[in-house]
Design a protein around this motif. Sequence first.
Motif, PDB file in Angstrom:
ATOM      1  N   ALA A 164       0.822  -1.208   0.000  1.00  0.00           N
ATOM      2  CA  ALA A 164       0.000   0.000   0.000  1.00  0.00           C
ATOM      3  C   ALA A 164       0.855   1.258   0.000  1.00  0.00           C
ATOM      4  O   ALA A 164       1.878   1.329   0.688  1.00  0.00           O
ATOM      5  CB  ALA A 164      -0.922   0.002   1.217  1.00  0.00           C
ATOM      6  N   ALA A 165       0.400   2.254  -0.750  1.00  0.00           N
ATOM      7  CA  ALA A 165       1.161   3.501  -0.843  1.00  0.00           C
ATOM      8  C   ALA A 165       1.358   4.139   0.523  1.00  0.00           C
ATOM      9  O   ALA A 165       2.460   4.577   0.871  1.00  0.00           O
ATOM     10  CB  ALA A 165       0.453   4.478  -1.777  1.00  0.00           C
ATOM     11  N   VAL A 166       0.304   4.178   1.344  1.00  0.00           N
ATOM     12  CA  VAL A 166       0.439   4.807   2.653  1.00  0.00           C
ATOM     13  C   VAL A 166       1.426   4.044   3.532  1.00  0.00           C
ATOM     14  O   VAL A 166       2.079   4.622   4.398  1.00  0.00           O
ATOM     15  CB  VAL A 166      -0.941   4.947   3.341  1.00  0.00           C
ATOM     16  N   GLY A 167       1.559   2.735   3.301  1.00  0.00           N
ATOM     17  CA  GLY A 167       2.546   1.960   4.050  1.00  0.00           C
ATOM     18  C   GLY A 167       3.962   2.406   3.744  1.00  0.00           C
ATOM     19  O   GLY A 167       4.801   2.566   4.647  1.00  0.00           O
ATOM     20  N   TYR A 168       4.258   2.620   2.465  1.00  0.00           N
ATOM     21  CA  TYR A 168       5.598   3.078   2.087  1.00  0.00           C
ATOM     22  C   TYR A 168       5.824   4.518   2.519  1.00  0.00           C
ATOM     23  O   TYR A 168       6.919   4.884   2.959  1.00  0.00           O
ATOM     24  CB  TYR A 168       5.823   2.934   0.587  1.00  0.00           C
ATOM     25  N   VAL A 169       4.792   5.352   2.435  1.00  0.00           N
ATOM     26  CA  VAL A 169       4.929   6.740   2.900  1.00  0.00           C
ATOM     27  C   VAL A 169       5.273   6.764   4.390  1.00  0.00           C
ATOM     28  O   VAL A 169       6.101   7.555   4.845  1.00  0.00           O
ATOM     29  CB  VAL A 169       3.649   7.542   2.617  1.00  0.00           C
ATOM     30  N   GLY A 170       4.628   5.886   5.155  1.00  0.00           N
ATOM     31  CA  GLY A 170       4.959   5.788   6.570  1.00  0.00           C
ATOM     32  C   GLY A 170       6.415   5.422   6.789  1.00  0.00           C
ATOM     33  O   GLY A 170       7.086   5.969   7.663  1.00  0.00           O
ATOM     34  N   ALA A 171       6.921   4.506   5.962  1.00  0.00           N
ATOM     35  CA  ALA A 171       8.320   4.111   6.068  1.00  0.00           C
ATOM     36  C   ALA A 171       9.247   5.281   5.742  1.00  0.00           C
ATOM     37  O   ALA A 171      10.254   5.513   6.425  1.00  0.00           O
ATOM     38  CB  ALA A 171       8.602   2.933   5.139  1.00  0.00           C
ATOM     39  N   VAL A 172       8.922   6.041   4.699  1.00  0.00           N
ATOM     40  CA  VAL A 172       9.726   7.209   4.335  1.00  0.00           C
ATOM     41  C   VAL A 172       9.688   8.241   5.451  1.00  0.00           C
ATOM     42  O   VAL A 172      10.721   8.815   5.836  1.00  0.00           O
ATOM     43  CB  VAL A 172       9.207   7.828   3.013  1.00  0.00           C
ATOM     44  N   ALA A 173       8.499   8.487   5.998  1.00  0.00           N
ATOM     45  CA  ALA A 173       8.358   9.480   7.061  1.00  0.00           C
ATOM     46  C   ALA A 173       9.207   9.115   8.276  1.00  0.00           C
ATOM     47  O   ALA A 173       9.953   9.947   8.806  1.00  0.00           O
ATOM     48  CB  ALA A 173       6.887   9.612   7.457  1.00  0.00           C
ATOM     49  N   VAL A 174       9.094   7.871   8.703  1.00  0.00           N
ATOM     50  CA  VAL A 174       9.874   7.410   9.853  1.00  0.00           C
ATOM     51  C   VAL A 174      11.364   7.489   9.552  1.00  0.00           C
ATOM     52  O   VAL A 174      12.162   7.974  10.373  1.00  0.00           O
ATOM     53  CB  VAL A 174       9.478   5.963  10.220  1.00  0.00           C
ATOM     54  N   ASN A 175      11.737   7.012   8.383  1.00  0.00           N
ATOM     55  CA  ASN A 175      13.150   6.950   8.031  1.00  0.00           C
ATOM     56  C   ASN A 175      13.800   8.337   8.031  1.00  0.00           C
ATOM     57  O   ASN A 175      14.880   8.534   8.615  1.00  0.00           O
ATOM     58  CB  ASN A 175      13.314   6.296   6.661  1.00  0.00           C
ATOM     59  N   LEU A 176      13.155   9.303   7.381  1.00  0.00           N
ATOM     60  CA  LEU A 176      13.718  10.654   7.336  1.00  0.00           C
ATOM     61  C   LEU A 176      13.700  11.307   8.714  1.00  0.00           C
ATOM     62  O   LEU A 176      14.650  11.997   9.106  1.00  0.00           O
ATOM     63  CB  LEU A 176      12.948  11.506   6.332  1.00  0.00           C
TER      64      LEU A 176
END
Length: 335
Positions: A164-176
Amino acid sequence: MKLVRLMTALLALAAFASLQPAKAADVICYNCPPQWADWATMLKQVKADLGYDIPFDNKNSGQALSQLIAEKSNPVADIGYFGVNFGMKAKAQGVTQPYKPAKWDEVPAGLKDPDGNWTAIHSGTLGLFVNVDALGGKPIPACWKDLEKPDYKGMVGYLDPPSAAVGYVGAVAVNLALGGSDQDFSPAVSFFKKLHANDAIVPKQTSYARVVSGEIPILFDYDFNAYRAKYTEKGNFAFVIPCEGSVVFPYVVSLTKGAPNADKARKVMDYLLSDKGQAIWTNAYLRPARPIELPPEVKAKFLPDSDYARARSVDWAKMEAAQKAFTDRYLAEVR
């Protein structure tokens, strides 16, 4: 003879009935679920203003793209709605065709494909959608790192990043937020490992209802879903932009290559970017893609601008390029 005629009539009736769902739809949009981004209201208004029936569709971005690819030689959908990273993938897979909707020139350059293969219609800010009553008296988490605490064991959910797109966005948000980059997802991988040790819930589909019911007390999600719950559902809900920071993410629409109802689909895409269409998104707590001022009564329901200052825009083309490497690590090290 009468039996033959009866059977023939029944078969004809069955065949006619089987065609009714297809005939009832004027435009097919993949990934337009009623509980996500208030597509329910948007498609109702499209019917009222354009006279087009568009059925709800509960795919996520990854599932929509997979089906478009599978149907490439015989397209079924007219419009695809994606997180921007999947919109880029759709273009790369050759399942979109260029179309620049009316008002396209007013969409900022970073929110659209230069050739018109995908165009943002709104954006969301990723944060924590919290059912306060379901926390059982525990404090509302303020930061990403709070979620690793034993207090929140079995309470935290996030959509599956590979799907899911929101799943990857969450990963990007956390990572940055935790010090990573598009070249280094180690902070996110480490974080998700700790969440899994704390019994994280990882659905593949939109999970708004599961937060409202209290089944998932804390979900990585967008501001517009949290505000919709806060102001329209029974219960006590909150939205948190974590103290370490987060990201803003655009959602886009594409015209399917070989769309069976292309002319009608173009008019729908025009409508989504029209003043009225953009206002509908705004009423659903979405940030419009075009520079339209938020109505004061809606703006007052958002977190203060000082909170939104912690949410950054990122180069989603770079993040899209980095997605496979992150997904490979996530599947190998977290799942």
